[in-house]
Motif scaffolding. Sequence first.
Motif, PDB file in Angstrom:
ATOM      1  N   ASN A   1      45.894  12.519  -6.798  1.00 53.25           N
ATOM      2  CA  ASN A   1      46.276  11.713  -7.960  1.00 53.25           C
ATOM      3  C   ASN A   1      45.961  10.235  -7.704  1.00 53.25           C
ATOM      4  OD1 ASN A   1      47.522  13.956  -9.371  1.00 53.25           O
ATOM      5  ND2 ASN A   1      49.179  13.807  -7.858  1.00 53.25           N
ATOM      6  N   LEU A   2      45.470   9.559  -8.740  1.00 49.56           N
ATOM      7  CA  LEU A   2      45.128   8.150  -8.623  1.00 49.56           C
ATOM      8  C   LEU A   2      46.394   7.308  -8.532  1.00 49.56           C
ATOM      9  CD1 LEU A   2      42.849   5.974  -8.748  1.00 49.56           C
ATOM     10  CD2 LEU A   2      43.261   5.887 -11.221  1.00 49.56           C
ATOM     11  N   LEU A   3      46.421   6.400  -7.553  1.00 51.38           N
ATOM     12  CA  LEU A   3      47.544   5.486  -7.390  1.00 51.38           C
ATOM     13  C   LEU A   3      47.130   4.105  -7.876  1.00 51.38           C
ATOM     14  CD1 LEU A   3      48.625   6.494  -3.757  1.00 51.38           C
ATOM     15  CD2 LEU A   3      49.615   7.287  -5.920  1.00 51.38           C
ATOM     16  N   THR A   4      47.966   3.476  -8.686  1.00 51.75           N
ATOM     17  CA  THR A   4      47.641   2.138  -9.178  1.00 51.75           C
ATOM     18  C   THR A   4      48.927   1.355  -9.404  1.00 51.75           C
ATOM     19  OG1 THR A   4      46.301   0.898 -10.768  1.00 51.75           O
ATOM     20  CG2 THR A   4      47.612   2.737 -11.643  1.00 51.75           C
ATOM     21  N   GLY A   5      48.797   0.077  -9.719  1.00 47.42           N
ATOM     22  CA  GLY A   5      49.962  -0.774  -9.886  1.00 47.42           C
ATOM     23  C   GLY A   5      50.749  -0.901  -8.600  1.00 47.42           C
ATOM     24  N   LEU A   6      50.038  -0.984  -7.469  1.00 43.68           N
ATOM     25  CA  LEU A   6      50.683  -0.979  -6.158  1.00 43.68           C
ATOM     26  C   LEU A   6      51.002  -2.402  -5.700  1.00 43.68           C
ATOM     27  CD1 LEU A   6      48.346   1.585  -4.340  1.00 43.68           C
ATOM     28  CD2 LEU A   6      50.550   2.060  -5.434  1.00 43.68           C
ATOM     29  N   LYS A   7      52.219  -2.604  -5.237  1.00 46.79           N
ATOM     30  CA  LYS A   7      52.555  -3.845  -4.561  1.00 46.79           C
ATOM     31  C   LYS A   7      52.001  -3.789  -3.138  1.00 46.79           C
ATOM     32  CE  LYS A   7      55.156  -5.563  -7.897  1.00 46.79           C
ATOM     33  NZ  LYS A   7      54.791  -6.778  -8.629  1.00 46.79           N
ATOM     34  N   ALA A   8      51.771  -4.956  -2.560  1.00 44.26           N
ATOM     35  CA  ALA A   8      51.187  -5.009  -1.225  1.00 44.26           C
ATOM     36  C   ALA A   8      52.011  -4.222  -0.214  1.00 44.26           C
ATOM     37  CB  ALA A   8      51.045  -6.458  -0.782  1.00 44.26           C
ATOM     38  N   GLN A   9      53.344  -4.309  -0.301  1.00 43.52           N
ATOM     39  CA  GLN A   9      54.205  -3.597   0.640  1.00 43.52           C
ATOM     40  C   GLN A   9      54.024  -2.090   0.536  1.00 43.52           C
ATOM     41  OE1 GLN A   9      56.084  -4.699   3.135  1.00 43.52           O
ATOM     42  NE2 GLN A   9      56.511  -2.554   3.638  1.00 43.52           N
ATOM     43  N   LYS A  10      53.853  -1.585  -0.690  1.00 46.40           N
ATOM     44  CA  LYS A  10      53.644  -0.153  -0.889  1.00 46.40           C
ATOM     45  C   LYS A  10      52.332   0.288  -0.255  1.00 46.40           C
ATOM     46  CE  LYS A  10      54.305   3.992  -2.578  1.00 46.40           C
ATOM     47  NZ  LYS A  10      55.335   4.873  -1.996  1.00 46.40           N
TER      48      LYS A  10
ATOM     49  N   ALA B   1      40.670 -17.029  -6.528  1.00 44.61           N
ATOM     50  CA  ALA B   1      40.291 -16.278  -7.729  1.00 44.61           C
ATOM     51  C   ALA B   1      41.497 -15.583  -8.346  1.00 44.61           C
ATOM     52  CB  ALA B   1      39.214 -15.244  -7.376  1.00 44.61           C
ATOM     53  N   GLU B   2      41.399 -15.356  -9.638  1.00 48.59           N
ATOM     54  CA  GLU B   2      42.412 -14.565 -10.336  1.00 48.59           C
ATOM     55  C   GLU B   2      42.351 -13.114  -9.879  1.00 48.59           C
ATOM     56  OE1 GLU B   2      45.421 -13.435 -13.032  1.00 48.59           O
ATOM     57  OE2 GLU B   2      44.763 -15.433 -12.431  1.00 48.59           O
ATOM     58  N   LYS B   3      41.134 -12.580  -9.742  1.00 47.66           N
ATOM     59  CA  LYS B   3      40.951 -11.179  -9.378  1.00 47.66           C
ATOM     60  C   LYS B   3      39.830 -11.014  -8.362  1.00 47.66           C
ATOM     61  CE  LYS B   3      42.269  -8.944 -13.770  1.00 47.66           C
ATOM     62  NZ  LYS B   3      43.299  -8.037 -13.263  1.00 47.66           N
ATOM     63  N   LEU B   4      40.001 -10.019  -7.503  1.00 48.88           N
ATOM     64  CA  LEU B   4      38.937  -9.485  -6.670  1.00 48.88           C
ATOM     65  C   LEU B   4      38.703  -8.055  -7.134  1.00 48.88           C
ATOM     66  CD1 LEU B   4      37.039  -9.288  -4.172  1.00 48.88           C
ATOM     67  CD2 LEU B   4      39.065  -8.604  -2.854  1.00 48.88           C
ATOM     68  N   ILE B   5      37.474  -7.729  -7.520  1.00 50.62           N
ATOM     69  CA  ILE B   5      37.149  -6.390  -8.019  1.00 50.62           C
ATOM     70  C   ILE B   5      36.092  -5.778  -7.109  1.00 50.62           C
ATOM     71  CG2 ILE B   5      36.260  -5.054  -9.966  1.00 50.62           C
ATOM     72  CD1 ILE B   5      37.226  -7.305 -11.820  1.00 50.62           C
ATOM     73  N   LEU B   6      36.420  -4.632  -6.514  1.00 52.12           N
ATOM     74  CA  LEU B   6      35.502  -3.935  -5.620  1.00 52.12           C
ATOM     75  C   LEU B   6      35.044  -2.644  -6.289  1.00 52.12           C
ATOM     76  CD1 LEU B   6      37.587  -4.262  -2.311  1.00 52.12           C
ATOM     77  CD2 LEU B   6      35.777  -5.798  -3.116  1.00 52.12           C
ATOM     78  N   LEU B   7      33.752  -2.550  -6.597  1.00 55.82           N
ATOM     79  CA  LEU B   7      33.204  -1.325  -7.187  1.00 55.82           C
ATOM     80  C   LEU B   7      32.906  -0.319  -6.072  1.00 55.82           C
ATOM     81  CD1 LEU B   7      32.675  -3.405  -9.551  1.00 55.82           C
ATOM     82  CD2 LEU B   7      30.767  -1.944 -10.184  1.00 55.82           C
ATOM     83  N   THR B   8      33.322   0.931  -6.292  1.00 54.17           N
ATOM     84  CA  THR B   8      33.131   1.978  -5.294  1.00 54.17           C
ATOM     85  C   THR B   8      32.567   3.228  -5.974  1.00 54.17           C
ATOM     86  OG1 THR B   8      35.302   3.031  -5.578  1.00 54.17           O
ATOM     87  CG2 THR B   8      35.190   1.135  -4.105  1.00 54.17           C
ATOM     88  N   ASN B   9      32.330   4.242  -5.160  1.00 52.77           N
ATOM     89  CA  ASN B   9      31.897   5.541  -5.690  1.00 52.77           C
ATOM     90  C   ASN B   9      33.037   6.545  -5.710  1.00 52.77           C
ATOM     91  OD1 ASN B   9      29.270   4.753  -6.183  1.00 52.77           O
ATOM     92  ND2 ASN B   9      28.471   5.525  -4.265  1.00 52.77           N
ATOM     93  N   THR B  10      34.257   6.044  -5.759  1.00 55.37           N
ATOM     94  CA  THR B  10      35.425   6.921  -5.856  1.00 55.37           C
ATOM     95  C   THR B  10      36.326   6.424  -6.988  1.00 55.37           C
ATOM     96  OG1 THR B  10      36.766   5.609  -4.305  1.00 55.37           O
ATOM     97  CG2 THR B  10      35.373   7.339  -3.358  1.00 55.37           C
ATOM     98  N   ARG B  11      37.298   7.245  -7.368  1.00 53.36           N
ATOM     99  CA  ARG B  11      38.201   6.884  -8.469  1.00 53.36           C
ATOM    100  C   ARG B  11      39.133   5.744  -8.090  1.00 53.36           C
ATOM    101  NH1 ARG B  11      41.463  11.775  -9.089  1.00 53.36           N
ATOM    102  NH2 ARG B  11      42.521  10.604 -10.739  1.00 53.36           N
ATOM    103  N   GLY B  12      39.317   5.504  -6.808  1.00 51.61           N
ATOM    104  CA  GLY B  12      40.274   4.513  -6.343  1.00 51.61           C
ATOM    105  C   GLY B  12      41.066   5.090  -5.195  1.00 51.61           C
ATOM    106  N   VAL B  13      42.295   4.628  -5.033  1.00 52.18           N
ATOM    107  CA  VAL B  13      43.175   5.140  -3.980  1.00 52.18           C
ATOM    108  C   VAL B  13      43.894   6.376  -4.500  1.00 52.18           C
ATOM    109  CG1 VAL B  13      45.132   4.626  -2.490  1.00 52.18           C
ATOM    110  CG2 VAL B  13      43.466   2.834  -3.016  1.00 52.18           C
ATOM    111  N   LEU B  14      43.791   7.473  -3.752  1.00 48.65           N
ATOM    112  CA  LEU B  14      44.377   8.745  -4.159  1.00 48.65           C
ATOM    113  C   LEU B  14      45.496   9.151  -3.201  1.00 48.65           C
ATOM    114  CD1 LEU B  14      41.041  10.713  -4.826  1.00 48.65           C
ATOM    115  CD2 LEU B  14      42.327   9.280  -6.432  1.00 48.65           C
ATOM    116  N   ASP B  15      46.491   9.863  -3.737  1.00 46.70           N
ATOM    117  CA  ASP B  15      47.520  10.414  -2.858  1.00 46.70           C
ATOM    118  C   ASP B  15      47.037  11.745  -2.282  1.00 46.70           C
ATOM    119  OD1 ASP B  15      47.870  12.376  -4.809  1.00 46.70           O
ATOM    120  OD2 ASP B  15      49.729  11.528  -5.592  1.00 46.70           O
ATOM    121  N   ASN B  16      47.895  12.429  -1.545  1.00 49.19           N
ATOM    122  CA  ASN B  16      47.491  13.678  -0.878  1.00 49.19           C
ATOM    123  C   ASN B  16      47.173  14.803  -1.855  1.00 49.19           C
ATOM    124  OD1 ASN B  16      47.687  12.598   1.682  1.00 49.19           O
ATOM    125  ND2 ASN B  16      49.835  13.166   1.943  1.00 49.19           N
ATOM    126  N   GLU B  17      47.627  14.686  -3.104  1.00 49.86           N
ATOM    127  CA  GLU B  17      47.331  15.694  -4.128  1.00 49.86           C
ATOM    128  C   GLU B  17      46.133  15.304  -4.984  1.00 49.86           C
ATOM    129  OE1 GLU B  17      50.804  14.741  -3.641  1.00 49.86           O
ATOM    130  OE2 GLU B  17      50.630  16.454  -2.250  1.00 49.86           O
TER     131      GLU B  17
END
Length: 297
Positions: free
Chosen positions: A229-238, A211-227
């Motif tokens: 803040n939403l993290l996006t545009g992440l490479k797999a290594q990051k 597939a071009e994309k895998l989209i997972l719907l959740t009940n959160t904004r996404g991946v957040l840092d310790n403060e």
Amino acid sequence: MPIEASSAHTIASVLTEALPYIQRFHGKTMVIKYGGNAMVDETLKKGFARDIVLMKLVGMNPVVVHGGGPQIGRMLEQIGKESHFVEGMRVTDTETMDIVEMVLGGQVNKDIVNLINQHGGHAVGLTGKDGDLIRASKLTFERHNPEMNTPEIVDIGHVGEVASIDPAIINMLTKGNFIPVIAPIGVGEDGQSYNINADLVAGKLATTLQAEKLILLTNTRGVLDNEGNLLTGLKAQKVEELIAADIIHGGMLPKIRCALDAVHSGVNSAQIIDGRVEHAVLLEVLTNAGVGTLICR
């Protein structure tokens, strides 16, 4: 009644912003795991159905995989059967598996199919047993006890993992202009039915379909840092670094692992998005901003 100039400009801007994404994703497969609030809130349910229909109409191939844990829990409660969990996984004896199949493969699946069809789509409901779609194996669960030299093997019943996926029926449906809607139930070599985590099924299906994309719907904004803040545009290594630093942990970890596995296996990108936002799928697919965390190769 004519549109005001300011409104017309806004509408035109939205449409022109979507155009390059429509062109880019035309003919591409998108696997969407549908769950959480988006499955119970009436406004969000209708918005999701419209999103899926629009994606199909502009030439994309959406494939929906859904959960249904709360609905299973309510049905078990109605028949007087208590739910038991081991580290978040439902203990599934034979009677519970019968309820799982009835709720996931029947009620929930057909409700989603009906909703998509009401909004102009052509959805077809499946479980992993249809067309030999999902072959499952029994999930082996180990619990580590400091007082024991070896891990304790815990039997949680008819809970499985994906052994293999045969995409023939999915390919046939998408080529026929249908939208597959899949309940995460597989069948083992012994003919037994197994309940499989919907995120896991979506990830494995996205990999199998390339597939071009895998989209997972959740009940959160996404991946957040310790403060927070939403993290996006992440490479797999990051993402691996964030896991090692314990910034990604708890309930988000299995979803991240699922997304990473898909990306490492050839899926172009994976998104963990906030299903509490109306039209979250379209915002993620057809706009610059998006509403969650993007993980790419």
